[in-house]
Design a protein around this motif. Sequence first.
Motif, PDB file in Angstrom:
ATOM      1  N   ARG A  17      16.998   3.935  17.609  1.00  0.00           N
ATOM      2  CA  ARG A  17      17.208   3.821  16.903  1.00  0.00           C
ATOM      3  C   ARG A  17      16.767   2.306  15.750  1.00  0.00           C
ATOM      4  O   ARG A  17      16.481   2.574  14.584  1.00  0.00           O
ATOM      5  N   VAL A  18      16.498   0.903  16.557  1.00  0.00           N
ATOM      6  CA  VAL A  18      16.157   0.005  15.422  1.00  0.00           C
ATOM      7  C   VAL A  18      15.114   0.592  15.198  1.00  0.00           C
ATOM      8  O   VAL A  18      13.989   0.366  13.899  1.00  0.00           O
ATOM      9  N   LEU A  19      14.138   1.557  16.377  1.00  0.00           N
ATOM     10  CA  LEU A  19      12.592   1.438  16.315  1.00  0.00           C
ATOM     11  C   LEU A  19      12.334   2.589  14.618  1.00  0.00           C
ATOM     12  O   LEU A  19      11.731   2.351  13.689  1.00  0.00           O
ATOM     13  N   GLU A  20      13.101   3.866  15.134  1.00  0.00           N
ATOM     14  CA  GLU A  20      13.639   4.411  14.220  1.00  0.00           C
ATOM     15  C   GLU A  20      13.639   4.435  12.182  1.00  0.00           C
ATOM     16  O   GLU A  20      12.683   4.380  11.817  1.00  0.00           O
ATOM     17  N   THR A  21      14.125   2.653  12.776  1.00  0.00           N
ATOM     18  CA  THR A  21      14.652   3.130  11.017  1.00  0.00           C
ATOM     19  C   THR A  21      13.893   1.848  10.631  1.00  0.00           C
ATOM     20  O   THR A  21      13.188   1.432   9.819  1.00  0.00           O
ATOM     21  N   ALA A  22      13.451   1.061  11.755  1.00  0.00           N
ATOM     22  CA  ALA A  22      12.621  -0.160  11.061  1.00  0.00           C
ATOM     23  C   ALA A  22      11.264   0.632  10.854  1.00  0.00           C
ATOM     24  O   ALA A  22      10.337   0.064   9.719  1.00  0.00           O
ATOM     25  N   GLY A  23      10.464   1.771  10.995  1.00  0.00           N
ATOM     26  CA  GLY A  23       9.240   2.564  10.970  1.00  0.00           C
ATOM     27  C   GLY A  23       9.804   2.878   9.205  1.00  0.00           C
ATOM     28  O   GLY A  23       8.802   2.411   8.184  1.00  0.00           O
ATOM     29  N   ARG A  24      10.741   3.855   9.564  1.00  0.00           N
ATOM     30  CA  ARG A  24      11.154   4.141   7.626  1.00  0.00           C
ATOM     31  C   ARG A  24      10.712   2.822   6.716  1.00  0.00           C
ATOM     32  O   ARG A  24      10.337   3.373   5.581  1.00  0.00           O
ATOM     33  N   LEU A  25      11.380   2.160   7.149  1.00  0.00           N
ATOM     34  CA  LEU A  25      11.382   0.521   5.750  1.00  0.00           C
ATOM     35  C   LEU A  25      10.557   0.034   6.010  1.00  0.00           C
ATOM     36  O   LEU A  25      10.014  -0.445   4.880  1.00  0.00           O
ATOM     37  N   PHE A  26       9.292  -0.077   7.141  1.00  0.00           N
ATOM     38  CA  PHE A  26       8.082  -0.965   7.611  1.00  0.00           C
ATOM     39  C   PHE A  26       7.253   0.228   5.954  1.00  0.00           C
ATOM     40  O   PHE A  26       6.727  -0.487   5.746  1.00  0.00           O
ATOM     41  N   TYR A  27       7.106   1.545   6.038  1.00  0.00           N
ATOM     42  CA  TYR A  27       6.716   2.566   5.734  1.00  0.00           C
ATOM     43  C   TYR A  27       7.207   2.353   4.392  1.00  0.00           C
ATOM     44  O   TYR A  27       5.939   2.646   3.677  1.00  0.00           O
ATOM     45  N   ALA A  28       7.740   2.460   4.209  1.00  0.00           N
ATOM     46  CA  ALA A  28       8.804   2.483   2.914  1.00  0.00           C
ATOM     47  C   ALA A  28       8.377   1.441   1.849  1.00  0.00           C
ATOM     48  O   ALA A  28       7.989   1.471   0.192  1.00  0.00           O
ATOM     49  N   GLU A  29       8.241   0.317   2.624  1.00  0.00           N
ATOM     50  CA  GLU A  29       7.838  -1.421   1.503  1.00  0.00           C
ATOM     51  C   GLU A  29       7.472  -2.283   2.195  1.00  0.00           C
ATOM     52  O   GLU A  29       7.564  -3.053   1.306  1.00  0.00           O
ATOM     53  N   GLY A  30       7.108  -1.948   3.040  1.00  0.00           N
ATOM     54  CA  GLY A  30       6.178  -2.902   4.387  1.00  0.00           C
ATOM     55  C   GLY A  30       7.616  -3.691   5.010  1.00  0.00           C
ATOM     56  O   GLY A  30       8.060  -4.158   4.786  1.00  0.00           O
ATOM     57  N   ILE A  31       5.525  -3.768   5.604  1.00  0.00           N
ATOM     58  CA  ILE A  31       6.777  -5.122   7.330  1.00  0.00           C
ATOM     59  C   ILE A  31       7.073  -6.471   6.693  1.00  0.00           C
ATOM     60  O   ILE A  31       8.605  -6.406   6.781  1.00  0.00           O
ATOM     61  N   HIS A  32       6.859  -7.039   5.468  1.00  0.00           N
ATOM     62  CA  HIS A  32       6.756  -8.837   5.454  1.00  0.00           C
ATOM     63  C   HIS A  32       8.291  -8.781   4.809  1.00  0.00           C
ATOM     64  O   HIS A  32       8.911  -9.410   4.346  1.00  0.00           O
ATOM     65  N   SER A  33       8.263  -7.374   3.708  1.00  0.00           N
ATOM     66  CA  SER A  33       9.507  -7.474   2.704  1.00  0.00           C
ATOM     67  C   SER A  33      10.885  -7.164   3.230  1.00  0.00           C
ATOM     68  O   SER A  33      11.870  -6.833   2.903  1.00  0.00           O
ATOM     69  N   VAL A  34      10.858  -6.806   4.730  1.00  0.00           N
ATOM     70  CA  VAL A  34      12.042  -5.945   5.622  1.00  0.00           C
ATOM     71  C   VAL A  34      12.349  -7.453   6.624  1.00  0.00           C
ATOM     72  O   VAL A  34      12.272  -7.113   8.039  1.00  0.00           O
TER      73      VAL A  34
END
Length: 192
Positions: A17-34
């Motif tokens: 769940r953490v990995l899926e959530t992070a992946g979705r957010l990282f891809y949509a918004e950028g890694i350093h912004s999340v």
Amino acid sequence: MSTEALEGRRPSPARDRVLETAGRLFYAEGIHSVGVDRIIAAAGVAKATFYHHFPSKDELVRAYVTAQSAAQRAMVEEMRAEPSRDRLRAIFAFMCEFGSGPGYRGCAFLNTAAEYPDPAHPVRLAVAEHRRWIRDLFRDLLAADGDPGAERTADILLLLRDGLVVGFDLDDPATVRGAVHEALDRVLVRKA
């Protein structure tokens, strides 16, 4: 194969769940912004659970890159029955289809590399490993098809891949798709 299996761990729904959530957010918004707290809240896990699976955000990002690579490898493995040249074309067709989609925000690997400029950083090393795999895949498929210049042609195809993943983010998808097909026709000319 799951990333847990690749890394020798038992599957964990919370980790997934953490990995899926992070992946979705990282891809949509950028890694350093999340931030980590946002990922924890969106994944619905405790902070201790997060840090049990990912001792740092960089470890989570490395796992994200590894999971993205595993997904691409599995997709290519599903094409195994196709002849080499057809597999190459199918890989590029998939990239064109994905790049033309409404949620496309560029290449997850190139986006990640842009946020981690140090080539010796573990995240960048994971990106580099994926790129080596792509290049080696292209080389092996070309060699199996009888291309005597498989090494050099693989380099050209990797550059084409890099250009198309950026082009779909910046340019008209129909134009990029047409250019990709024309470039493949020129690069994959059968050599006598």
